[in-house]
Design a protein around this motif. Sequence first.
Motif, PDB file in Angstrom:
ATOM      1  N   ALA A  27       5.698  14.548   4.490  1.00  0.00           N
ATOM      2  CA  ALA A  27       5.462  13.097   4.546  1.00  0.00           C
ATOM      3  C   ALA A  27       6.791  12.343   4.504  1.00  0.00           C
ATOM      4  O   ALA A  27       6.990  11.375   5.250  1.00  0.00           O
ATOM      5  CB  ALA A  27       4.569  12.665   3.389  1.00  0.00           C
ATOM      6  N   ARG A  51       8.012  10.018   7.780  1.00  0.00           N
ATOM      7  CA  ARG A  51       8.246   8.568   7.660  1.00  0.00           C
ATOM      8  C   ARG A  51       9.701   8.244   7.980  1.00  0.00           C
ATOM      9  O   ARG A  51      10.003   7.241   8.620  1.00  0.00           O
ATOM     10  CB  ARG A  51       7.871   8.110   6.244  1.00  0.00           C
ATOM     11  N   PHE A  68      10.112   8.167  11.710  1.00  0.00           N
ATOM     12  CA  PHE A  68       9.521   6.955  12.318  1.00  0.00           C
ATOM     13  C   PHE A  68      10.442   5.757  12.078  1.00  0.00           C
ATOM     14  O   PHE A  68      10.725   4.983  12.995  1.00  0.00           O
ATOM     15  CB  PHE A  68       8.118   6.712  11.743  1.00  0.00           C
ATOM     16  N   PRO A 128       3.075  -3.590   6.186  1.00  0.00           N
ATOM     17  CA  PRO A 128       1.716  -3.028   6.149  1.00  0.00           C
ATOM     18  C   PRO A 128       0.577  -3.997   6.417  1.00  0.00           C
ATOM     19  O   PRO A 128      -0.546  -3.572   6.574  1.00  0.00           O
ATOM     20  CB  PRO A 128       1.605  -2.456   4.733  1.00  0.00           C
ATOM     21  N   LEU A 133      -0.105   6.429  14.233  1.00  0.00           N
ATOM     22  CA  LEU A 133      -0.517   5.971  12.903  1.00  0.00           C
ATOM     23  C   LEU A 133      -1.469   6.992  12.268  1.00  0.00           C
ATOM     24  O   LEU A 133      -1.389   7.273  11.069  1.00  0.00           O
ATOM     25  CB  LEU A 133      -1.237   4.630  13.017  1.00  0.00           C
ATOM     26  N   ILE A 158      -0.939  12.035   5.949  1.00  0.00           N
ATOM     27  CA  ILE A 158      -0.297  12.697   4.800  1.00  0.00           C
ATOM     28  C   ILE A 158       0.483  11.650   3.997  1.00  0.00           C
ATOM     29  O   ILE A 158       0.785  10.570   4.494  1.00  0.00           O
ATOM     30  CB  ILE A 158       0.668  13.842   5.209  1.00  0.00           C
ATOM     31  N   ALA A 186       0.785   5.878  -0.504  1.00  0.00           N
ATOM     32  CA  ALA A 186       1.225   4.478  -0.459  1.00  0.00           C
ATOM     33  C   ALA A 186       1.282   3.963  -1.892  1.00  0.00           C
ATOM     34  O   ALA A 186       0.349   4.173  -2.675  1.00  0.00           O
ATOM     35  CB  ALA A 186       0.244   3.651   0.352  1.00  0.00           C
ATOM     36  N   PHE A 195       2.201  -1.776  -2.210  1.00  0.00           N
ATOM     37  CA  PHE A 195       1.939  -2.097  -0.805  1.00  0.00           C
ATOM     38  C   PHE A 195       0.457  -2.345  -0.503  1.00  0.00           C
ATOM     39  O   PHE A 195       0.094  -2.565   0.648  1.00  0.00           O
ATOM     40  CB  PHE A 195       2.418  -0.948   0.087  1.00  0.00           C
ATOM     41  N   LEU A 255      -2.779   8.511   1.197  1.00  0.00           N
ATOM     42  CA  LEU A 255      -3.261   7.811   2.389  1.00  0.00           C
ATOM     43  C   LEU A 255      -4.567   8.461   2.862  1.00  0.00           C
ATOM     44  O   LEU A 255      -5.511   7.785   3.221  1.00  0.00           O
ATOM     45  CB  LEU A 255      -2.190   7.858   3.481  1.00  0.00           C
ATOM     46  N   LEU A 293      -3.847   1.123   3.062  1.00  0.00           N
ATOM     47  CA  LEU A 293      -2.985   0.119   3.689  1.00  0.00           C
ATOM     48  C   LEU A 293      -3.797  -0.784   4.630  1.00  0.00           C
ATOM     49  O   LEU A 293      -4.626  -0.311   5.419  1.00  0.00           O
ATOM     50  CB  LEU A 293      -1.847   0.776   4.476  1.00  0.00           C
ATOM     51  N   MET A 333       4.478  12.411  19.374  1.00  0.00           N
ATOM     52  CA  MET A 333       5.619  12.701  18.496  1.00  0.00           C
ATOM     53  C   MET A 333       6.851  13.099  19.305  1.00  0.00           C
ATOM     54  O   MET A 333       7.981  12.743  18.968  1.00  0.00           O
ATOM     55  CB  MET A 333       5.268  13.810  17.483  1.00  0.00           C
ATOM     56  N   PHE A 342       7.943  -7.621   4.059  1.00  0.00           N
ATOM     57  CA  PHE A 342       7.839  -6.268   3.519  1.00  0.00           C
ATOM     58  C   PHE A 342       8.883  -6.121   2.424  1.00  0.00           C
ATOM     59  O   PHE A 342      10.072  -6.171   2.667  1.00  0.00           O
ATOM     60  CB  PHE A 342       8.188  -5.343   4.667  1.00  0.00           C
TER      61      PHE A 342
HETATM   62  C1  HEM Z   1       3.141   1.102  12.701  1.00  0.00           C
HETATM   63  C2  HEM Z   1       2.961   0.566  11.567  1.00  0.00           C
HETATM   64  C3  HEM Z   1       3.196   1.225  10.238  1.00  0.00           C
HETATM   65  C4  HEM Z   1       3.246   0.579   9.067  1.00  0.00           C
HETATM   66  C5  HEM Z   1       3.101  -0.911   8.876  1.00  0.00           C
HETATM   67  C6  HEM Z   1       3.468   1.558   8.042  1.00  0.00           C
HETATM   68  C7  HEM Z   1       3.585   1.264   6.701  1.00  0.00           C
HETATM   69  C8  HEM Z   1       3.646   2.208   5.691  1.00  0.00           C
HETATM   70  C9  HEM Z   1       3.690   1.914   4.283  1.00  0.00           C
HETATM   71  C10 HEM Z   1       3.710   0.540   3.665  1.00  0.00           C
HETATM   72  C11 HEM Z   1       3.706   3.083   3.617  1.00  0.00           C
HETATM   73  C12 HEM Z   1       3.755   3.294   2.099  1.00  0.00           C
HETATM   74  C13 HEM Z   1       5.185   3.507   1.673  1.00  0.00           C
HETATM   75  C14 HEM Z   1       5.392   3.680   0.188  1.00  0.00           C
HETATM   76  O1  HEM Z   1       4.474   3.526  -0.596  1.00  0.00           O
HETATM   77  O2  HEM Z   1       6.538   3.979  -0.205  1.00  0.00           O
HETATM   78  C15 HEM Z   1       3.682   4.126   4.605  1.00  0.00           C
HETATM   79  C16 HEM Z   1       3.687   5.459   4.323  1.00  0.00           C
HETATM   80  C17 HEM Z   1       3.836   6.426   5.273  1.00  0.00           C
HETATM   81  N1  HEM Z   1       3.970   6.235   6.634  1.00  0.00           N
HETATM   82 FE1  HEM Z   1       3.723   4.517   7.625  1.00  0.00          FE
HETATM   83  N2  HEM Z   1       3.553   2.792   8.616  1.00  0.00           N
HETATM   84  C18 HEM Z   1       3.387   2.643   9.969  1.00  0.00           C
HETATM   85  C19 HEM Z   1       3.421   3.643  10.915  1.00  0.00           C
HETATM   86  C20 HEM Z   1       3.747   4.951  10.652  1.00  0.00           C
HETATM   87  C21 HEM Z   1       3.992   5.964  11.639  1.00  0.00           C
HETATM   88  C22 HEM Z   1       3.914   5.739  13.154  1.00  0.00           C
HETATM   89  C23 HEM Z   1       4.287   7.100  10.964  1.00  0.00           C
HETATM   90  C24 HEM Z   1       4.643   8.456  11.514  1.00  0.00           C
HETATM   91  C25 HEM Z   1       4.404   8.877  12.722  1.00  0.00           C
HETATM   92  C26 HEM Z   1       4.188   6.809   9.555  1.00  0.00           C
HETATM   93  C27 HEM Z   1       4.357   7.726   8.540  1.00  0.00           C
HETATM   94  C28 HEM Z   1       4.154   7.460   7.212  1.00  0.00           C
HETATM   95  C29 HEM Z   1       4.127   8.490   6.190  1.00  0.00           C
HETATM   96  C30 HEM Z   1       4.240   9.985   6.416  1.00  0.00           C
HETATM   97  C31 HEM Z   1       3.929   7.836   4.961  1.00  0.00           C
HETATM   98  C32 HEM Z   1       3.855   8.479   3.575  1.00  0.00           C
HETATM   99  C33 HEM Z   1       5.258   8.535   2.996  1.00  0.00           C
HETATM  100  C34 HEM Z   1       5.356   9.179   1.630  1.00  0.00           C
HETATM  101  O3  HEM Z   1       4.391   9.744   1.128  1.00  0.00           O
HETATM  102  O4  HEM Z   1       6.455   9.118   1.052  1.00  0.00           O
HETATM  103  N3  HEM Z   1       3.890   5.495   9.400  1.00  0.00           N
HETATM  104  N4  HEM Z   1       3.646   3.559   5.870  1.00  0.00           N
END
Ligand code: HEM
Length: 481
Positions: free
Chosen positions: A59, A63, A66, A164, A189, A195, A198, A202, A234, A257, A291, A450
């Motif tokens: 995870a 992230r 991305f 978010p 997304l 995985i 959040a 957030f 998530l 989210l 990807m 954000f």
């Molecule tokens: C497009 C709009 C997106 C928004 C607004 C968004 C927003 C967020 C937010 C707010 C979190 C929580 C972060 C935290 O609590 O520290 C998160 C977690 C995450 N996002 Fe996104 N995300 C988006 C797209 C994506 C995409 C396209 C990917 C990968 C292909 C992705 C992968 C992840 C992963 C893996 C986590 C978990 C991170 C962890 O556990 O440390 N996100 N995202």
Amino acid sequence: MDTRLPLLLLLAGVVAAAAPLLATAQLSADFYSSTCPNVEKVVSTVIERKFKEDPTTSALLLRLLFHDCFANGCDASILIDPLSNQSAEKEAGPNISVKGYDIIDEIKTELEKECPQVVSCADIVALSTRDSVRLAGGPNYDVPTGRRDSLVSNREEGDSLPGPDIAVPKLMAQFSEKGFSADEMVVLLAGGHSIGKAKCFFIEVDAAPIDPTYRSNITAFCDGKDGDKGAVPLDPITPDVVDPNYFELVMDKKMPLTIDRLMGMDARTKPIVESMGKKTDQFDATFGKAMTKLSGMKVITGKDGEIRKSCSEFNNPVNTDDGPSVIRISSLNPEEMMGSFAPATGKSPSAASESRKVAPGGAMEERMAAGEAKTDASGGAMAERLAAGEAKTAAAASEDENQAAGDEAAAEEEGTKSNKKKAERVTAEVPADEAAPAAKKPRAMGGQSFSMAGAGAGGEPAKKSTAMKSQSFSMASQPQQ
Ligand code: HEM
């Protein structure tokens, strides 16, 4: 009207959509075959060990990739540590809770022993993410190599990443500008948010319709002992497995989210979510393809950029009056980070916990204005909660100010020039209207507000399970690092 106009517009669209693919075309499968033939082996050995030690590795890296790629291309610009007189992408609000830098550094160290200054940090990010996604049960997609590392890292690029509660049309526009279709956006997304966790910070339970029992569970957990620093999965069913659970969770309104719940309600994305949810056997292929495209976005190749010796600094860092004093964000105390950045966002952790229930501004207001918003989840009490939220703003704002002042004093006391300079820079960057947020509404998480105030703190591929169990879930709090 010029009859050629529609044709020209069509051509422009085709060129824009092909842009990332053209960049990918400059990469190749055997780029390091003569210069560093073991590169993939070195990367996968480290990733397998890391994954065995901690399955959340996938995870973190997904992230990180991305956030690097979506902010002006996959060029490792997110890895650069800010200097005392120069900000960097890593410091941007959306990037503050990004982790995994240490894993990239470890791989780089190994590769420097084997083939010094040959493999780019951008390629390491792409390859290690691919390996960690595979270990988490996701597809083993193609990652051609040959990326080079950026010579710039701008905080502004990171600040432009979506928040978010961004409205769906805005998010679609951002993806489209970068050459991604709505289907690709949804599947990215879906895989990304299948995985990881959040943080409560957030989460806004009222910003989009939500399953009532899920809402109670989230609210109870997030109002618990860890508060905004607590984190919820998530995907509560298989939190460490890259799988297609997302679609059903979205349709059931059981995602933490706002943006994910919005995906299941917007007229443009709902049919895509529903259709992909019916064809889960195609998820691996579709997500894998997207990807590969994401990992090849706007890459630097050929003679441009550089191959960094160390991923967190340029080969020729800008010298400052005090020497190249690098501030390593990862070494800062998370509380310090929260305090330092709070004024810039106008949001303190306590204000954040309020916004879990209150959703002023952001996507909800936009949808309400557009007459799209349903009132089912937020109910008629929305106005009341908005009013309550406003009443609490002054207290939250003064907390922000106190915290920021405290941090500056602490930085000064510590006598570290770099910390002090950073505190000065952060203060200097706060626009006048942000610096005195008492008169403002509490801000929603999304758009560019954000905030980073929520920053806090092995080997076998994971087993897939697409079966939807009951929606009870354990919301383990995010381990502090
Ligand atoms: C497009 C709009 C997106 C928004 C607004 C968004 C927003 C967020 C937010 C707010 C979190 C929580 C972060 C935290 O609590 O520290 C998160 C977690 C995450 N996002 Fe996104 N995300 C988006 C797209 C994506 C995409 C396209 C990917 C990968 C292909 C992705 C992968 C992840 C992963 C893996 C986590 C978990 C991170 C962890 O556990 O440390 N996100 N995202």
